[in-house]
Design a protein around this motif. Sequence first.
Motif, mmCIF file in Angstrom:
data_model
loop_
_atom_site.group_PDB
_atom_site.id
_atom_site.type_symbol
_atom_site.label_atom_id
_atom_site.label_comp_id
_atom_site.label_asym_id
_atom_site.label_seq_id
_atom_site.Cartn_x
_atom_site.Cartn_y
_atom_site.Cartn_z
ATOM 1 N N ARG A 135 0.846 -1.200 0.000
ATOM 2 C CA ARG A 135 0.000 0.000 0.000
ATOM 3 C C ARG A 135 0.878 1.245 0.000
ATOM 4 N NH1 ARG A 135 -5.008 -0.558 4.035
ATOM 5 N NH2 ARG A 135 -5.751 1.074 2.636
ATOM 6 N N THR A 136 0.500 2.209 -0.808
ATOM 7 C CA THR A 136 1.264 3.444 -0.946
ATOM 8 C C THR A 136 1.287 4.214 0.375
ATOM 9 O OG1 THR A 136 0.637 3.577 -3.273
ATOM 10 C CG2 THR A 136 1.424 5.599 -2.246
ATOM 11 N N LEU A 137 2.448 4.815 0.680
ATOM 12 C CA LEU A 137 2.591 5.643 1.871
ATOM 13 C C LEU A 137 2.442 7.123 1.478
ATOM 14 C CD1 LEU A 137 5.593 3.944 3.701
ATOM 15 C CD2 LEU A 137 3.143 3.658 4.125
ATOM 16 N N TYR A 138 1.717 7.859 2.314
ATOM 17 C CA TYR A 138 1.425 9.270 2.048
ATOM 18 C C TYR A 138 1.877 10.148 3.208
ATOM 19 C CZ TYR A 138 -1.799 7.245 -1.397
ATOM 20 O OH TYR A 138 -2.339 6.526 -2.442
ATOM 21 N N LEU A 139 2.092 11.425 2.909
ATOM 22 C CA LEU A 139 2.287 12.428 3.946
ATOM 23 C C LEU A 139 1.148 13.439 3.884
ATOM 24 C CD1 LEU A 139 3.362 15.289 2.534
ATOM 25 C CD2 LEU A 139 5.493 14.007 2.393
ATOM 26 N N PHE A 140 0.958 14.132 4.983
ATOM 27 C CA PHE A 140 -0.129 15.100 5.167
ATOM 28 C C PHE A 140 0.514 16.463 5.372
ATOM 29 C CE2 PHE A 140 -3.788 16.259 8.307
ATOM 30 C CZ PHE A 140 -4.511 16.864 7.298
ATOM 31 N N THR A 141 0.314 17.381 4.440
ATOM 32 C CA THR A 141 1.038 18.651 4.513
ATOM 33 C C THR A 141 0.580 19.540 5.669
ATOM 34 O OG1 THR A 141 -0.469 19.651 2.884
ATOM 35 C CG2 THR A 141 1.578 18.676 2.053
ATOM 36 N N ALA A 151 -1.563 16.338 12.516
ATOM 37 C CA ALA A 151 -2.827 17.061 12.441
ATOM 38 C C ALA A 151 -3.966 16.123 12.044
ATOM 39 C CB ALA A 151 -2.711 18.204 11.427
ATOM 40 N N CYS A 152 -3.668 14.827 11.951
ATOM 41 C CA CYS A 152 -4.680 13.848 11.558
ATOM 42 C C CYS A 152 -5.388 13.341 12.818
ATOM 43 C CB CYS A 152 -4.021 12.694 10.795
ATOM 44 S SG CYS A 152 -5.179 11.515 10.070
ATOM 45 N N ALA A 200 4.033 9.171 8.114
ATOM 46 C CA ALA A 200 3.536 8.400 6.964
ATOM 47 C C ALA A 200 2.211 7.723 7.299
ATOM 48 C CB ALA A 200 4.568 7.361 6.552
ATOM 49 N N TYR A 201 1.364 7.620 6.280
ATOM 50 C CA TYR A 201 0.037 7.022 6.423
ATOM 51 C C TYR A 201 -0.279 6.169 5.202
ATOM 52 C CZ TYR A 201 -0.502 11.222 9.416
ATOM 53 O OH TYR A 201 -0.326 12.224 10.348
ATOM 54 N N THR A 202 -1.203 5.213 5.378
ATOM 55 C CA THR A 202 -1.824 4.556 4.233
ATOM 56 C C THR A 202 -3.256 5.071 4.117
ATOM 57 O OG1 THR A 202 -2.469 2.671 5.620
ATOM 58 C CG2 THR A 202 -0.404 2.481 4.348
ATOM 59 N N PHE A 203 -3.852 4.891 2.937
ATOM 60 C CA PHE A 203 -5.182 5.417 2.639
ATOM 61 C C PHE A 203 -6.145 4.257 2.437
ATOM 62 C CE2 PHE A 203 -7.972 7.355 -0.862
ATOM 63 C CZ PHE A 203 -8.810 7.995 0.043
ATOM 64 N N ASN A 204 -7.297 4.297 3.118
ATOM 65 C CA ASN A 204 -8.215 3.167 2.983
ATOM 66 C C ASN A 204 -8.914 3.136 1.628
ATOM 67 O OD1 ASN A 204 -10.259 5.103 3.185
ATOM 68 N ND2 ASN A 204 -11.103 4.349 5.103
ATOM 69 N N GLY A 205 -8.713 4.187 0.830
ATOM 70 C CA GLY A 205 -9.249 4.177 -0.531
ATOM 71 C C GLY A 205 -8.383 3.393 -1.501
ATOM 72 N N ASP A 206 -7.196 2.985 -1.068
ATOM 73 C CA ASP A 206 -6.344 2.106 -1.875
ATOM 74 C C ASP A 206 -6.698 0.667 -1.524
ATOM 75 O OD1 ASP A 206 -5.001 4.217 -3.067
ATOM 76 O OD2 ASP A 206 -3.345 4.187 -1.639
ATOM 77 N N LYS A 207 -7.322 -0.016 -2.449
ATOM 78 C CA LYS A 207 -7.794 -1.378 -2.175
ATOM 79 C C LYS A 207 -6.816 -2.458 -2.634
ATOM 80 C CE LYS A 207 -11.643 0.341 -0.619
ATOM 81 N NZ LYS A 207 -11.898 0.392 0.842
ATOM 82 N N LYS A 208 -5.963 -2.117 -3.594
ATOM 83 C CA LYS A 208 -5.037 -3.105 -4.138
ATOM 84 C C LYS A 208 -3.617 -2.556 -4.113
ATOM 85 C CE LYS A 208 -8.449 -4.854 -7.487
ATOM 86 N NZ LYS A 208 -9.440 -3.796 -7.307
#
Length: 245
Positions: A135-141, A151-152, A200-208
């Motif tokens: 799963r892709t890792l994201y940052l939150f600006t 801030a999440c 870093a975060y993962t997004f639950n909208g990424d299903k695959k």
Amino acid sequence: MRVDDELGSVVVDGNGNTVYVFAKDEATPGESSCVGKCAETWRPVSADGVSADTGINQVLLGSIDREDGTEQLTLAGKPLYTYAKDEPGDTKGQGYQKAWYAATADGARTGVSRPALGVLDSPKLGRVLQDKNGRTLYLFTKDTPWPMTTACDATCRQKWTPSAPVTAADAEAAGLSPEILFTFTTPGGTEQESFNCWPAYTFNGDKKPGETNGQGVNGVWFAIKADIPGSDRGKTVPAAGRNQY
């Protein structure tokens, strides 16, 4: 895609032949290491007129130019092949010489445990980080990199899950310097990994594996680049598609 009894979901071509990736290609991005007689046994998949089925993210498809002038299909930057000794439904090439593996939906190797920290070569975003599940890792600006704060809040975390810590060895295996790792404790008490101080975060909208649906959400969520040039405590934002370097 086809579900194999032993390997699970594997990529197949239009004739039902298993599609493979070659481990040696990972050391030569943008080109194939299988030429000459190798390409007679491991047949490059043509990029002509190819489209993805429902199990594969279309944006991960690309191509490279081979020495003979043909275009070979790639998946997340990995050149794709079929095995001459396979019939449709076979996986006889799996694990051959510990170099050939049936391809997953994001170009990884089936039958091999994913690393704790992986890299997805996205034709659209470039090289971005993945977790152990692909799963892709994201940052939150809106986060603060140093000192690290998130801030999440609880509502935010219903969609964005803090990424688990990784080790220095995990970072090195992914081609990153361990110096960019900063683990911190969230207000909820969980340990979260940060890259150059950006949580870093993962997004639950990424299903695959290989999906990047979180990219650009609300203009504040971005995939984390794999090419992070050392640690400066968050001054450099490793956000894909934001031209922060």
